[in-house]
Design a protein around this motif. Structure first.
Motif, short mmCIF file in Angstrom:
data_model
loop_
_atom_site.label_atom_id
_atom_site.label_comp_id
_atom_site.label_asym_id
_atom_site.label_seq_id
_atom_site.Cartn_x
_atom_site.Cartn_y
_atom_site.Cartn_z
N LYS A 173 0.81 -1.22 0.00
CA LYS A 173 0.00 0.00 0.00
C LYS A 173 0.84 1.27 0.00
O LYS A 173 0.37 2.33 -0.44
CB LYS A 173 -0.94 0.00 1.21
N ASP A 174 2.09 1.18 0.50
CA ASP A 174 2.93 2.39 0.57
C ASP A 174 3.68 2.65 -0.74
O ASP A 174 4.41 3.64 -0.85
CB ASP A 174 3.94 2.26 1.71
N SER A 212 3.38 3.11 -4.99
CA SER A 212 2.42 3.38 -6.07
C SER A 212 2.76 2.54 -7.30
O SER A 212 3.93 2.36 -7.64
CB SER A 212 2.42 4.87 -6.43
N ILE A 213 1.72 2.02 -7.94
CA ILE A 213 1.91 1.22 -9.15
C ILE A 213 2.62 2.01 -10.25
O ILE A 213 3.48 1.46 -10.95
CB ILE A 213 0.55 0.66 -9.64
N GLU A 248 5.04 3.98 -10.01
CA GLU A 248 6.49 3.91 -9.78
C GLU A 248 7.07 2.65 -10.41
O GLU A 248 8.15 2.67 -10.99
CB GLU A 248 6.78 3.92 -8.28
N GLU A 268 -5.13 1.13 -16.65
CA GLU A 268 -5.50 1.22 -15.23
C GLU A 268 -7.02 1.22 -15.10
O GLU A 268 -7.72 2.00 -15.75
CB GLU A 268 -4.93 2.50 -14.61
N SER A 273 -8.74 -0.29 -8.77
CA SER A 273 -7.33 0.14 -8.78
C SER A 273 -6.38 -0.85 -9.45
O SER A 273 -5.17 -0.74 -9.28
CB SER A 273 -6.84 0.42 -7.35
N THR A 312 -4.19 -2.59 -12.41
CA THR A 312 -3.51 -2.14 -13.62
C THR A 312 -3.02 -3.37 -14.38
O THR A 312 -2.39 -4.25 -13.79
CB THR A 312 -2.32 -1.23 -13.29
N TYR A 342 -3.30 -3.33 -5.63
CA TYR A 342 -2.85 -2.99 -4.28
C TYR A 342 -3.33 -4.03 -3.28
O TYR A 342 -4.50 -4.42 -3.26
CB TYR A 342 -3.36 -1.61 -3.89
N SER A 349 2.00 -3.74 3.72
CA SER A 349 2.68 -2.46 3.62
C SER A 349 4.11 -2.63 4.11
O SER A 349 4.36 -3.25 5.14
CB SER A 349 1.96 -1.40 4.46
#
Length: 332
Positions: free
Chosen positions: A88-89, A91-92, A94, A114, A119, A121, A139, A144
């Motif tokens: 969760k921390d 981002s896709i 990235e 996406e 959410s 992708t 996600y 996390s």
């Protein structure tokens, strides 16, 4: 005995036959030597390995990565299909950015879609019409990364230097440790307006009399200097004293400690931070400290500008793995 006419006809027949054989040979070779397509030359195993290496760089645990094989409808070759649970921390986008950077030179078509709802992708790497890798990134609900928190204090800086100004304007969250001088006062608001922090360095090298703290000064003079310091540097995160200084090893240090404590201003010794020297051991020292950091733990490094610049590539690697670089005031 063969007639001349017969010999002439035989020679013509052999010549025609030779031409027919040559043409036939060229035709057959043209049909047998089929060019190798780009689709056939691509190494799908290597593509899969590189994709998994990207996920490893983000420190995504293996149990959150599922891989199976699918067969391409066009080439009938197998390719890897991934389902990735992203922490969760992280981002896709990235991850997608690193995928693009890694594969953009391979003449691959990179497509990502996406789904706003849910959410998820989907990612596909294609060569011509054939898929060579496919992935679904989503996600995770309860996953996390919390590898630790890191902060940097840049030691003995001049906020008017161009290199320091670049760091002040950078997105990195830093604490600039400033030896007090009147000329620095005009830079303090600039530091804060860029979302950065500053602290005050106390050592034997302070040149201006109104800021200088001497081992042999009277108590009254020490108190006066402290009042000036806390007024001029009222937005400082803390004061930091050099333990190697003569002042620190004098009785006047206790006056400084007392007066700052009365004003609820934090005072730290340089030894309370991890001091990294800019030498050939800096990388090993930094990695040793990071590897020893417990999950969810925190650490503050005291470094020079040059040391920070040398460490930047390593810092980026740890940030990708889930270590969070934060402002030092959140740890102090």
């Amino acid at each position: 005995m063969l007639s001349l006419k017969f010999k002439k006809n035989l020679l013509i027949s052999l010549f025609v036959l030779a031409i027919i054989l040559i043409v036939a040979t060229i035709f057959l070779k043209g049909n047998l030597l089929v060019p190798v397509s780009d689709e056939d030359s691509i190494d799908r195993k290597e593509i899969s390995k590189r994709f998994k290496n990207i996920l490893a760089e983000f420190d995504i645990e293996d149990k959150f990565i599922k891989e199976n094989k699918l067969k391409n409808k066009n080439s009938h070759q197998e390719f890897s299909n991934f389902k990735v649970q992203v922490p969760k921390d992280l981002s896709i986008p990235e991850i997608l950015q690193d995928v693009f950077q890694s594969f953009k030179k391979d003449s691959l078509i990179i497509k990502s879609i996406e789904k706003v709802k849910g959410s998820k992708t989907t990612l596909a790497l294609k060569m011509d019409r054939s898929t060579v890798l496919q992935a679904e990134l989503d996600y995770a609900k309860n996953y996390s990364r919390n590898n630790g928190y890191v902060a940097f204090i840049l030691n003995d800086v001049d906020p008017a230097n161009s290199s320091t100004i670049s760091l002040i304007e950078s997105p990195a969250k830093l604490n600039f440790l400033i030896r007090p001088e009147t000329k620095h006062l005009q830079q303090l608001e600039f530091i804060r307006s860029n979302g950065q922090q500053y602290s005050v360095l106390i050592d034997d090298d302070i040149s201006e009399q109104k800021y200088r703290l001497g081992a042999n000064f009277s108590e009254q003079r020490i108190v006066t200097v402290i009042k000036t310091l806390v007024t001029d540097y009222q937005k400082a995160v803390c004061f930091v004293i050099d333990e190697k200084s003569i002042f620190y090893n004098s009785s006047n240090y206790e006056i400084l400690n007392r007066e700052l404590s009365k004003r609820k201003i934090k005072l730290f010794r340089t030894s309370e931070f991890v001091n990294l020297l800019n030498d050939e051991t800096i990388m090993d020292s930094f990695n040793d400290q990071m590897n020893a950091l417990a999950n969810g733990g925190s650490i503050i490094f005291l470094v020079s500008e040059d040391s920070y610049a040398a460490l930047n590539p390593e810092i980026k690697k740890y940030k990708k793995k889930g270590y969070r670089v934060i402002t030092s005031s959140l740890i102090l």
